[in-house]
Write a protein that holds these residues in place. Structure first.
Motif, mmCIF file in Angstrom:
data_model
loop_
_atom_site.group_PDB
_atom_site.id
_atom_site.type_symbol
_atom_site.label_atom_id
_atom_site.label_comp_id
_atom_site.label_asym_id
_atom_site.label_seq_id
_atom_site.Cartn_x
_atom_site.Cartn_y
_atom_site.Cartn_z
ATOM 1 N N ARG A 148 0.838 -1.207 0.000
ATOM 2 C CA ARG A 148 0.000 0.000 0.000
ATOM 3 C C ARG A 148 0.871 1.254 0.000
ATOM 4 N N LYS A 149 1.942 1.205 0.799
ATOM 5 C CA LYS A 149 2.842 2.362 0.863
ATOM 6 C C LYS A 149 3.545 2.578 -0.469
ATOM 7 N N ILE A 150 3.965 1.466 -1.104
ATOM 8 C CA ILE A 150 4.622 1.585 -2.411
ATOM 9 C C ILE A 150 3.665 2.217 -3.406
ATOM 10 N N GLY A 151 2.417 1.743 -3.409
ATOM 11 C CA GLY A 151 1.432 2.291 -4.325
ATOM 12 C C GLY A 151 1.150 3.746 -4.028
ATOM 13 N N SER A 152 1.048 4.073 -2.730
ATOM 14 C CA SER A 152 0.747 5.453 -2.340
ATOM 15 C C SER A 152 1.873 6.394 -2.742
ATOM 16 N N LEU A 202 2.001 12.103 -9.499
ATOM 17 C CA LEU A 202 1.276 13.373 -9.539
ATOM 18 C C LEU A 202 2.233 14.557 -9.618
ATOM 19 N N LYS A 203 3.301 14.463 -8.851
ATOM 20 C CA LYS A 203 4.274 15.568 -8.843
ATOM 21 C C LYS A 203 5.050 15.649 -10.153
ATOM 22 N N LEU A 204 5.197 14.541 -10.857
ATOM 23 C CA LEU A 204 5.974 14.517 -12.097
ATOM 24 C C LEU A 204 5.085 14.435 -13.325
#
Length: 483
Positions: free
Chosen positions: A260-264, A271-273
């Motif tokens: 989940r953390k990897i996906g998040s 989004l930033k890139l």
């Protein structure tokens, strides 16, 4: 030089001894019957010999009495003494006829019978002549002496013939008696021998039975030991399955959090890139997100697969119509999106596990939706009862060992892409896929889960398919009891 060992099983050894014993006993019985019959013949011949001698003696006695009656007449001059001669011929002929009937087939006595007949006729003739002479009253000594001498001579010859006939009968009887004694002794010896053999065989049978009993006890002890070992292994296997299930559950939860953390983090970076000029970096982020999604699906599928290995209660009442209504609700979006024509015919209520059967049919409907390529996908569900004898006439249960006499078969038919039947076994193996991941999504676990659920219910699952024309999955569930 090799030594070849010849061993007879306990069962065959018992049959061999029993068969040999029966042969010996039957032989003893036959020998005993033969001895009894032979002795009976000997006794019969004894009676016959006694009757022969009695008749011979009676013939001689009749003729001698007649002669004595004539001699008595000379002394007493009583006429009544001559009247007895009237019955002599009748009585002698009766006795001779009886004697002839007994000895007519005896070659040794044939000449003696003829001689006796002639002597009887001569004696009767002499008696008749003597009677007439005495009745005439003119008795002269010389003539009387001639008549008496002639009668004595005939009686002497008759006596000789009778003695010869008696000797022949006595000799024959002696030979028969000797043979009878010899046979009796031999029979006694053989019966004693066969009795001894029978006792030995009986002991052998008892020993064989004892060996069979010991062997059976040994086998039972081994079976008991094997059963205990099997129970221990089953217990260990159940423990191992529980541990694996716990491991799969814990592993799934432990993997979900970092995943989940990897996906998040990947989504945030993406989004930033968004406007980042390097397309390769953006593509890598997309691939990473897709891999995370596939990993999440794989973890869930593995967890589901581990759960269906548990032996749950399969004797619940299962309303298939209600189950398919729930499945349609769960898959409503996918069904409406693809404009699927779903035809679910009324189904029977059966025995099984509600949770697992719902998962089974939801996987099959999902599979039909996934592999549909027509503008108007069609899925049809129906059910029908089959006896085991009827199923044997189909190709559905080639590798299935039936434990029930009746099955309820559910058919899930679609008009999708289908597959070649040479891959029928492969589609039910975990992680086996007939198409690439880029063509159709999935982990290759869904049908393996279906197979495991059906096996838990002691049923069968198979499929009929043709490339480009669709597939029909056949699920057979045993009818254990009336619901």
């Amino acid at each position: 030089m090799s030594v070849i060992e010849f061993k007879i099983s306990n069962k065959n050894y018992f049959y061999l001894i029993a068969g040999f014993s029966i042969v010996i006993i039957l032989s003893s019985i036959l020998l005993a019957l033969y001895t009894i019959t032979d002795n009976y013949r000997s006794l019969s011949y004894l009676d016959k010999a006694y009757g022969i001698n009695a008749r011979i003696d009676k013939i001689y006695s009749i003729m001698k009495d007649a002669e004595n009656q004539q001699n008595a007449y000379l002394i007493t001059n009583k006429p009544g003494l001559l009247n007895t001669n009237n019955y002599v011929e009748r009585d002698v002929n009766i006795e001779y006829s009886g004697l002839y009937n007994v000895l007519k087939n005896e070659k040794e006595q044939h000449e003696n019978l003829i001689a006796l007949r002639i002597e009887i006729e001569m004696k009767l003739n002499v008696l008749k002549v003597g009677k007439k002479y005495l009745e005439s009253g003119d008795v002269k000594d010389d003539s009387l002496r001639k008549i008496i001498a002639s009668g004595d001579f005939i009686m002497d010859k008759t006596k000789e013939t009778i003695n010869i006939m008696k000797k022949i009968e006595y000799k024959r009887f002696s030979i028969l008696r000797e043979k009878t004694f010899t046979k009796s002794e031999l029979s006694i010896f053989i019966i004693a021998l066969t009795s001894g053999i029978s006792i030995v065989l009986l002991i052998s049978i008892l020993l064989a039975l004892r060996r069979e009993y010991n062997s059976k006890n040994l086998v039972e002890q081994k079976l008991i030991a094997s059963e205990k070992q099997l129970q221990l292994q089953v217990h260990m296997l159940n423990l191992s399955n529980k541990e694996l299930e716990q491991f799969a559950y814990v592993a799934s939860h432990d993997l979900e959090e970092p995943l989940r953390k990897i996906g998040s983090f990947s989504e945030k970076i993406h989004l930033k890139l968004t406007d980042y000029p390097d397309e390769e970096v953006i593509d890598c982020l997309k691939r990473l997100n897709n891999s995370v999604a596939r990993m999440r699906v794989l973890i869930n599928d593995l967890l589901n697969y581990s759960r269906v290995t548990r032996l749950l209660d399969i004797n619940e009442k299962v309303n298939l119509d209600s189950i398919f209504k729930l499945i349609v609700e769960d898959l409503g979006i996918a069904i409406s999106t693809k404009n699927v024509v779903l035809n679910i015919k009324p189904l029977e209520e059966i025995s099984g596990n509600n949770t697992q059967l719902r998962q089974l049919f939801q996987n099959l409907i999902s599979n039909a939706l996934k592999f549909s390529d027509k503008s108007v996908p069609k899925i049809e569900v129906s059910g029908q009862y089959y006896s085991y004898e009827e199923l044997k006439n189909t190709d559905w249960i080639k590798d299935f060992n039936s434990k029930q006499k009746k099955y309820y078969c559910i058919f899930v038919k679609d008009n999708g892409i289908g597959f070649e039947l040479q891959y029928l076994r492969q589609i039910f193996i975990i992680f086996q896929r007939l198409h690439g991941r880029s063509e159709y999504e999935g982990t290759g676990i869904g049908l393996a889960i279906c197979k495991r659920i059906v096996e838990n219910h002691e049923g069968f699952i198979t499929a009929e398919s043709e490339v480009g024309k669709g597939t029909t999955f056949i699920i057979g569930l045993p009818v254990n009891k009336m619901i």
